[in-house]
Motif scaffolding. Structure first.
Motif, short mmCIF file in Angstrom:
data_model
loop_
_atom_site.label_atom_id
_atom_site.label_comp_id
_atom_site.label_asym_id
_atom_site.label_seq_id
_atom_site.Cartn_x
_atom_site.Cartn_y
_atom_site.Cartn_z
N LYS A 56 0.83 -1.20 0.00
CA LYS A 56 0.00 0.00 0.00
C LYS A 56 0.87 1.25 0.00
O LYS A 56 0.54 2.25 -0.63
CB LYS A 56 -0.92 -0.02 1.23
N GLY A 57 1.95 1.21 0.75
CA GLY A 57 2.89 2.32 0.76
C GLY A 57 2.57 3.42 1.74
O GLY A 57 3.20 4.48 1.69
N ASP A 58 1.62 3.19 2.65
CA ASP A 58 1.27 4.19 3.66
C ASP A 58 2.02 3.85 4.94
O ASP A 58 1.57 3.03 5.75
CB ASP A 58 -0.25 4.18 3.89
N LEU A 59 3.17 4.46 5.11
CA LEU A 59 4.04 4.12 6.23
C LEU A 59 3.41 4.44 7.58
O LEU A 59 3.55 3.68 8.54
CB LEU A 59 5.39 4.83 6.09
N PHE A 60 2.69 5.55 7.66
CA PHE A 60 2.07 5.90 8.94
C PHE A 60 1.01 4.88 9.31
O PHE A 60 0.92 4.45 10.47
CB PHE A 60 1.47 7.30 8.90
N GLU A 61 0.21 4.46 8.33
CA GLU A 61 -0.80 3.45 8.61
C GLU A 61 -0.14 2.15 9.06
O GLU A 61 -0.60 1.49 10.00
CB GLU A 61 -1.67 3.19 7.39
N ALA A 62 0.93 1.75 8.38
CA ALA A 62 1.64 0.53 8.75
C ALA A 62 2.14 0.61 10.19
O ALA A 62 1.98 -0.34 10.97
CB ALA A 62 2.80 0.28 7.80
N MET A 63 2.74 1.74 10.55
CA MET A 63 3.23 1.89 11.92
C MET A 63 2.09 1.85 12.92
O MET A 63 2.21 1.27 14.01
CB MET A 63 4.01 3.20 12.05
N SER A 64 0.95 2.43 12.55
CA SER A 64 -0.20 2.45 13.44
C SER A 64 -0.74 1.04 13.68
O SER A 64 -1.03 0.66 14.83
CB SER A 64 -1.30 3.33 12.83
N VAL A 65 -0.86 0.26 12.62
CA VAL A 65 -1.36 -1.11 12.78
C VAL A 65 -0.36 -1.95 13.56
O VAL A 65 -0.75 -2.75 14.42
CB VAL A 65 -1.67 -1.74 11.41
N MET A 66 0.93 -1.79 13.28
CA MET A 66 1.95 -2.53 14.04
C MET A 66 1.88 -2.18 15.53
O MET A 66 2.05 -3.06 16.38
CB MET A 66 3.34 -2.22 13.49
N ALA A 67 1.62 -0.92 15.84
CA ALA A 67 1.57 -0.50 17.24
C ALA A 67 0.34 -1.04 17.97
O ALA A 67 0.36 -1.16 19.19
CB ALA A 67 1.59 1.03 17.31
N ARG A 68 -0.70 -1.38 17.22
CA ARG A 68 -1.97 -1.77 17.83
C ARG A 68 -2.30 -3.24 17.66
O ARG A 68 -3.38 -3.68 18.06
CB ARG A 68 -3.09 -0.91 17.23
N SER A 69 -1.37 -4.00 17.07
CA SER A 69 -1.66 -5.41 16.82
C SER A 69 -0.36 -6.21 16.83
O SER A 69 0.72 -5.63 16.73
CB SER A 69 -2.37 -5.59 15.48
N PRO A 70 -0.47 -7.54 16.88
CA PRO A 70 0.73 -8.38 16.79
C PRO A 70 1.13 -8.70 15.36
O PRO A 70 2.07 -9.47 15.15
CB PRO A 70 0.31 -9.65 17.53
#
Length: 280
Positions: free
Chosen positions: A168-182
């Motif tokens: 997808k290329g949305d780094l902020f979204e990726a970081m957000s999902v990583m921070a909120r899930s395993p």
């Protein structure tokens, strides 16, 4: 650990073919040997770069079986099983499991453009079909829809859905999902390998890795060591090859062209609607 399920330095392997369009066994032998020798610890078989839309169900299962035998436990074999038909995807998942796959790659259902609830139902049904760990593949440019963060967070609750290949290329979204899930993230955009790794991605699923898995391995290790300068140098050195494979034409076409040019596979043949590169 996710490393043990999927590996870290994954390659989206091309499917070597003969000029008549049949799968090339000599090409498979040479390519798998090359990938293992250059540090690949995960091979994605029958994904987009493997020309999955043109592979029959029998070919897909045979590829997994053959590559699993060639790998002999030296790397993880991740089978691409996603289609836009849930029943077909379930059957491919079961066949891949029987053929020796270590894990599954499940693309967001393409073309049909289901609702997010439909995406969740589809992915859950496929994940329920086997005991193998699942890596979701979020690629809106190909699928026509994206997996929304709320969808990824809900799917992360499934015990076998463990990772995301993010194109997808949305780094902020990726970081957000990583921070909120395993969920472990794997970069699926070769041009952004370093940024994703720096943001916490567990590894790569690389098209360029067909040719340069050793350089990707060095990039991953440099980031893990906290050596940003070395990582930047490696990424810079990879730019010409990445541009040639990912920006000149289409990834599968150009990866095969470079592999054939270097004698790793015997032919650069692809199946329609792809056309073999008219230039090297």
């Amino acid at each position: 650990m996710t490393d043990l399920l999927f590996g870290t330095n994954l390659v989206a392997m091309v499917t070597p073919m003969e000029p008549d369009g049949s799968v090339s066994r000599p090409g498979l032998d040479g390519l798998v040997d090359h990938l293992l020798a250059t540090g690949c610890d995960g091979i994605v078989v029958g994904g987009t770069t493997g020309e999955s839309p043109t592979l029959t169900d029998t070919e897909s299962a045979d590829l997994v079986r053959t590559v699993s035998r060639l790998v002999g436990g030296r790397a993880k074999v991740i089978a691409g099983v996603g289609t836009n038909n849930t029943a077909t995807s379930i059957e491919r998942a079961r066949e891949a499991s029987s053929a020796g796959a270590d894990a599954l790659l499940l693309v967001c259902p393409y073309y049909s453009r289901p609702t997010q609830a439909g995406v969740i139902a589809h992915c859950t049904a496929v994940a329920d079909a086997t005991e193998l760990p699942v890596m979701l593949y979020d690629v809106p440019a190909r699928a026509g829809i994206a997996m929304e963060p709320s969808t990824l967070l809900e799917l992360a609750c499934h015990p076998r859905i463990r990772a995301v290949k993010d194109a997808k290329g949305d780094l902020f979204e990726a970081m957000s999902v990583m921070a909120r899930s395993p969920l472990a993230y794997y970069c699926g955009i070769d041009e952004l390998n370093l940024p994703y790794l720096a943001c916490g991605a567990a590894g790569l699923v690389s098209v360029v890795g067909n040719v340069a898995a050793d350089r990707n391995a060095a990039l991953i290790q440099a980031v893990r060591d906290g050596d940003l300068k070395s990582a930047q140098v490696i990424q810079s050195e990879l730019i010409p090859l990445t541009e040639r494979i990912m920006r000149t034409s289409q990834g599968a076409i150009m990866a095969k062209a470079v592999l054939a040019e270097r004698g790793i596979i015997p032919h650069a043949s692809v199946r329609l609607p792809l056309l073999e590169a008219a230039f090297a």
